[in-house]
Enzyme design. Sequence first.
Site, PDB file in Angstrom:
ATOM      1  N   ASN A  59      11.091   5.024 -41.847  1.00  0.00           N
ATOM      2  CA  ASN A  59      10.443   4.008 -41.090  1.00  0.00           C
ATOM      3  C   ASN A  59       9.949   3.027 -42.063  1.00  0.00           C
ATOM      4  O   ASN A  59      10.311   3.105 -43.323  1.00  0.00           O
ATOM      5  CB  ASN A  59       9.191   4.300 -40.041  1.00  0.00           C
ATOM      6  CG  ASN A  59       8.191   5.271 -40.984  1.00  0.00           C
ATOM      7  OD1 ASN A  59       8.213   4.966 -42.230  1.00  0.00           O
ATOM      8  ND2 ASN A  59       7.620   6.051 -40.358  1.00  0.00           N
ATOM      9  N   ARG A  60       9.407   2.114 -41.649  1.00  0.00           N
ATOM     10  CA  ARG A  60       8.816   0.812 -42.689  1.00  0.00           C
ATOM     11  C   ARG A  60       8.164   1.263 -43.987  1.00  0.00           C
ATOM     12  O   ARG A  60       8.605   1.354 -45.040  1.00  0.00           O
ATOM     13  CB  ARG A  60       8.303  -0.256 -42.035  1.00  0.00           C
ATOM     14  CG  ARG A  60       9.198  -1.160 -41.308  1.00  0.00           C
ATOM     15  CD  ARG A  60       8.271  -2.195 -40.500  1.00  0.00           C
ATOM     16  NE  ARG A  60       7.339  -1.725 -39.725  1.00  0.00           N
ATOM     17  CZ  ARG A  60       6.307  -2.474 -38.843  1.00  0.00           C
ATOM     18  NH1 ARG A  60       6.804  -3.852 -38.751  1.00  0.00           N
ATOM     19  NH2 ARG A  60       5.581  -1.808 -38.197  1.00  0.00           N
TER      20      ARG A  60
ATOM     21  N   GLU B  12       7.782   4.552 -44.851  1.00  0.00           N
ATOM     22  CA  GLU B  12       8.632   5.466 -45.590  1.00  0.00           C
ATOM     23  C   GLU B  12       9.366   4.593 -46.644  1.00  0.00           C
ATOM     24  O   GLU B  12       9.737   5.083 -47.950  1.00  0.00           O
ATOM     25  CB  GLU B  12       9.490   6.388 -44.547  1.00  0.00           C
ATOM     26  CG  GLU B  12       8.562   7.583 -43.993  1.00  0.00           C
ATOM     27  CD  GLU B  12       9.253   8.285 -42.795  1.00  0.00           C
ATOM     28  OE1 GLU B  12       8.509   9.027 -42.454  1.00  0.00           O
ATOM     29  OE2 GLU B  12      10.251   7.738 -42.341  1.00  0.00           O
TER      30      GLU B  12
ATOM     31  N   ASP C  92      11.257  11.166 -33.883  1.00  0.00           N
ATOM     32  CA  ASP C  92      12.063  12.457 -33.426  1.00  0.00           C
ATOM     33  C   ASP C  92      12.902  11.965 -32.212  1.00  0.00           C
ATOM     34  O   ASP C  92      14.098  12.494 -32.017  1.00  0.00           O
ATOM     35  CB  ASP C  92      10.871  13.234 -33.049  1.00  0.00           C
ATOM     36  CG  ASP C  92      10.036  13.977 -33.983  1.00  0.00           C
ATOM     37  OD1 ASP C  92      10.339  13.832 -35.028  1.00  0.00           O
ATOM     38  OD2 ASP C  92       8.994  14.472 -33.483  1.00  0.00           O
TER      39      ASP C  92
END
Length: 310
Positions: A197-198, A200, A265
């Site tokens: 994601n952003r 991360e 997930d």
Amino acid sequence: MTEKADRTQFSKARLLVVGDVMLDRYWFGDTSRISPEAPVPVVQVGKIDERLGGAANVARNASALGAQTSLLGVIGVDEAGKRVEALLQDSGVQSYLQADPKVPTTVKLRVIARQQQLIRLDFEETPSPGSLAQKLKQFEALLPEADVVILSDYGKGALEQVASMIALAKAKNKIVLVDPKGDAYAKYQGATVLTPNRSELRQVVGAWSSEAELTQKAQALREQLQVEALLLTRSEEGMTLFTSAGASHVRAQAREVFDVSGAGDTVIATLAVALAAKWPLERAMSLANRAGGIVVGKLGTATVCAEELQ
């Protein structure tokens, strides 16, 4: 083009999910007074809910779409571990969990009152070397039966041998999807798709001030790690897929956002099921984007079924 999914189409997809297995516990109640012992609310618990979390939630999502799903991970020899096994059975997931007597099952306990989370309590320890070694052997044995491997990394220690797992899977020409964690991505080298994601991605490549700078940094990371694709999930901004052919983007399809927990997930599970069903990567991304938009409208870790994606 509108992408459609049906359970029959996905029923032949064979997935092996490996990673940090958790039990999500929710204590719901009401609060109307402050404790005389400390300046905190007193919650009268009226309902308890338990759901699969982490890699177990990924497996649950894949199974909900109709895929043949197996899960490999570590639990403790305790009541929480028994609940995980029971919930997996209810979800139609084939369990290959290692029971480690030296650690507890990872549990996230959330106390919720009036639709607000008041506190989260985490119970976790790193799996023992013995259970990890046994898990790696079992991973190699299960590989031939899988079309796609999902490595769900929540940083709890179950994927300490992730580099070896990727190498074993690639040697057997398996598609490998990784939901990464932390800022050390070298261990994911050679995977097929990474799905950060952003926040991360920002941990690894630093901040960006424009789409052009984002593309440059994402492509440089993708090439450095020798992965075929990097799928960046961007919440309300949708998703961007970076490959050797360039960058492609899909807009977010979220309804009212109620809870984002577990949305990643759902995204990686949907992407994996579609790829196992031989869908092209961009088409699979569009379906995963829709699934993510649906699941954020549900409370806690939840699933999306094929009928909802029609």
